[in-house]
Write an enzyme that holds these catalytic residues in place. Structure first.
Site, PDB file in Angstrom:
ATOM      1  N   ASP A 135     -42.867 -28.935 -25.283  1.00 13.81           N
ATOM      2  CA  ASP A 135     -44.053 -29.778 -25.449  1.00 13.81           C
ATOM      3  C   ASP A 135     -45.282 -28.885 -25.651  1.00 13.81           C
ATOM      4  OD1 ASP A 135     -44.611 -28.918 -22.842  1.00 13.81           O
ATOM      5  OD2 ASP A 135     -45.432 -30.852 -22.238  1.00 13.81           O
ATOM      6  N   HIS A 150     -38.687 -31.592 -16.886  1.00 11.18           N
ATOM      7  CA  HIS A 150     -39.368 -30.538 -16.123  1.00 11.18           C
ATOM      8  C   HIS A 150     -38.289 -29.948 -15.214  1.00 11.18           C
ATOM      9  CE1 HIS A 150     -43.721 -31.350 -16.744  1.00 11.18           C
ATOM     10  NE2 HIS A 150     -43.361 -32.610 -16.901  1.00 11.18           N
ATOM     11  N   ASP A 202     -47.888 -27.842 -24.034  1.00 13.23           N
ATOM     12  CA  ASP A 202     -48.334 -26.792 -23.116  1.00 13.23           C
ATOM     13  C   ASP A 202     -47.163 -26.023 -22.506  1.00 13.23           C
ATOM     14  OD1 ASP A 202     -47.678 -29.079 -21.556  1.00 13.23           O
ATOM     15  OD2 ASP A 202     -48.795 -28.267 -19.869  1.00 13.23           O
ATOM     16  N   SER A 233     -51.290 -31.574 -22.435  1.00 13.00           N
ATOM     17  CA  SER A 233     -49.827 -31.585 -22.481  1.00 13.00           C
ATOM     18  C   SER A 233     -49.305 -32.070 -23.844  1.00 13.00           C
ATOM     19  CB  SER A 233     -49.285 -32.428 -21.330  1.00 13.00           C
ATOM     20  OG  SER A 233     -47.898 -32.278 -21.231  1.00 13.00           O
ATOM     21  N   HIS A 234     -48.626 -33.224 -23.862  1.00 11.03           N
ATOM     22  CA  HIS A 234     -48.014 -33.695 -25.109  1.00 11.03           C
ATOM     23  C   HIS A 234     -48.860 -34.741 -25.833  1.00 11.03           C
ATOM     24  CE1 HIS A 234     -46.718 -36.302 -21.804  1.00 11.03           C
ATOM     25  NE2 HIS A 234     -46.909 -37.261 -22.684  1.00 11.03           N
ATOM     26  N   ASP A 256     -44.497 -26.823 -20.577  1.00 16.89           N
ATOM     27  CA  ASP A 256     -43.889 -26.994 -19.261  1.00 16.89           C
ATOM     28  C   ASP A 256     -42.696 -27.941 -19.298  1.00 16.89           C
ATOM     29  OD1 ASP A 256     -45.306 -29.331 -19.566  1.00 16.89           O
ATOM     30  OD2 ASP A 256     -46.343 -29.230 -17.647  1.00 16.89           O
ATOM     31  N   ARG A 257     -42.359 -28.430 -20.496  1.00 16.51           N
ATOM     32  CA  ARG A 257     -41.150 -29.251 -20.627  1.00 16.51           C
ATOM     33  C   ARG A 257     -40.253 -28.678 -21.700  1.00 16.51           C
ATOM     34  NH1 ARG A 257     -43.337 -34.496 -22.303  1.00 16.51           N
ATOM     35  NH2 ARG A 257     -41.215 -35.103 -22.752  1.00 16.51           N
ATOM     36  N   LYS A 288     -55.419 -29.467 -15.840  1.00 15.85           N
ATOM     37  CA  LYS A 288     -54.509 -29.477 -14.700  1.00 15.85           C
ATOM     38  C   LYS A 288     -55.133 -28.547 -13.687  1.00 15.85           C
ATOM     39  CE  LYS A 288     -50.097 -30.404 -16.905  1.00 15.85           C
ATOM     40  NZ  LYS A 288     -49.018 -29.875 -17.718  1.00 15.85           N
ATOM     41  N   ARG A 292     -57.404 -36.267 -17.978  1.00 15.46           N
ATOM     42  CA  ARG A 292     -57.108 -36.297 -19.409  1.00 15.46           C
ATOM     43  C   ARG A 292     -57.959 -37.329 -20.135  1.00 15.46           C
ATOM     44  NH1 ARG A 292     -50.649 -36.139 -20.713  1.00 15.46           N
ATOM     45  NH2 ARG A 292     -50.415 -34.830 -18.880  1.00 15.46           N
TER      46      ARG A 292
END
Ligand code: MG
Length: 454
Positions: free
Chosen positions: A238, A325, A240, A101-102, A242-243, A111, A14
């Site tokens: 979030d 998650h 992407d 992500s966030h 995944d949360r 990822k 990242r």
């Protein structure tokens, strides 16, 4: 072009777009990842979130992968769980998601996954990918084939919908924050027979409504809507996807470990004696509930790469983290915030209880928010090591799976070195306020003592 080393982090890569991560760097990362995964003939899936730099970086990454002889299926903008699904479901050799992500809009990253969706993380391949990228020891081959595939979301939806059984129409309010789930989850939920109120449901990489991090502040509008529109529950996603942060029908955000408890009770009724995974910073009530419902609690390191790994190895039915998650064996064991939403609807559709009643019935213990202590990077891991040694010598019951967790009869504290910042973090929980104060004071004194000493 030299790749900055700091972009390689514990669970992903990242950085800030155009400063840390450019098109050229993305291509080099593609070459490194393609080399790592085995090059010629390997089959990979690549997707991205909605960030404005996403298309440029995705194309550059794919160029790098193709040059190593890997074949690439480009599935475009998808939530991260759909990328995991595509890898496992099509039995590919791995894949990559272009996402930060966030993180704020000007960030981006990658990822990376192996077969079955296993994440490449520190101690699990990341160092090797980094080494290949930095030393530029790429193994280039005859160019692989590129396929554009537009059915990844439909494949996922068909599969997930076949696994849920929603008994009655519920009303759910969602905020996808203009992220990778926008337009996708609202459709999935409607196809599942739910009534959906969706805000910020247009993909937009400038994230005009709020930052792609779901929290009390960014979800304030959604919390209001859940109450005003009398929704059965709400979910904030979030960037992407995944949360999933769940909101009960009183407009309260449910902490990730409490949500895990709600899922655990539901799953353990059907799967007697099953294993449920959680991470070291979860409340004691997680372990207590799993045991009370006849399940086998298994504690893991914090971080989805480790939990996903354990889900498969332990053949666990369910897993979860305080960061929201959630992992389900139903969908190959990876963390899936879309499926979590469907399962919450399913369990609520089978009970006359309101979500707030279920939340309030979970025993909750006083805890401290995460306390942070500055400590230079070169010292932080040694500080935690020395503390571990000291607590062991003092005769405490400890868990050292991730930092050091000291467990007493009526409470615990956890001390960890931050993976990304020059900091040591401490959390504590106890059965009453007095014990909590005592534990927090003790842990804090020990941490500061060690930082000075070393
Ligand atoms: Mg995420």
């Amino acid at each position: 072009m030299t790749i900055p080393q700091h972009i390689f982090r514990a669970y992903d890569i990242r950085g800030i777009y155009s400063e840390d991560i450019t098109g050229n760097i993305a291509t080099q990362i593609g070459q490194a990842f393609g080399t790592y995964i085995g090059g010629a003939g390997k089959r990979l899936v690549v997707g991205r979130d909605v960030r404005l730099s996403g298309e440029t970086l995705e194309n550059a990454l794919i160029e790098g992968l193709l040059s190593t002889g890997c074949h690439v299926q480009d599935i475009g903008i998808v939530p991260t769980p759909v990328l995991y699904f595509a890898i496992v479901h099509q039995a590919k050799d791995g894949g990559a998601m272009v996402t930060a992500s966030h993180n704020p809009p000007n960030w981006n990253g990658f990822k990376l996954c192996r077969e079955k969706g296993f994440l490449i993380a520190q101690g699990m391949g990341m160092e090797k990918v980094q080494e290949i990228a930095v030393t530029e020891r790429f193994k280039l081959g005859s160019r692989g084939k590129l396929e554009k595939y537009g059915e990844a979301v439909a494949d996922y939806s068909n599969f997930a919908l076949g696994k849920v059984d929603i008994k009655r129409k519920l009303r759910v309010a969602i905020d996808t924050g203009n992220g990778a789930c926008s337009g996708i989850i609202s459709k999935l939920f409607r196809d599942a027979g739910l009534e959906v109120i969706a805000i910020n449901d247009e993909p937009d990489g400038s994230f005009p409504a709020h930052l792609p991090e779901p929290n009390e502040e960014t979800l304030s509008e959604l919390k209001k809507i859940v109450v005003e529109e009398k929704a059965d529950f709400g979910i904030g996603y979030d960037g992407d996807g995944d949360r999933a942060l769940f909101i009960d029908d009183r407009g309260r955000i449910i902490p990730g470990d409490i949500t895990l408890i709600i899922f655990a009770k539901y799953y353990l009724e059907k799967h007697k004696g099953a294993k449920v995974l959680y991470e070291v910073s979860c409340s004691s009530s997680v372990e207590e509930t799993i045991k009370a419902y006849g399940g086998v609690p298994i504690v893991s390191r914090v971080g989805h790469a480790y939990i996903m790994d354990e889900m498969i190895k332990e053949n666990a039915v369910l897993g979860g983290e305080i960061s929201s998650h959630f992992y389900f064996a139903d969908v190959y064991g990876f963390d899936d915030a879309l499926y979590a939403g469907l399962k919450m609807a399913e369990l609520l559709s089978k009970t006359s209880e309101k979500l707030f009643e279920i939340v309030d019935s979970v025993p909750k213990y006083p805890s401290t928010p995460v306390n942070v202590y500055d400590c230079p990077d070169e010292k932080k891991f040694r500080v935690v090591e020395k503390l571990t040694e000291e607590f062991r010598q003092m005769g405490y019951k400890i868990i050292t799976i991730d930092g050091v967790k000291v467990i007493e009869l009526n409470g615990w504290f956890l001390i960890r070195a931050s993976n990304t910042l020059p900091q040591i973090k401490m959390t504590a929980e106890a059965k009453n306020q007095e014990k909590l104060k005592q534990l927090t004071k003790f842990a804090e004194r020990k941490i500061l003592e060690k930082i000075r000493e070393i």
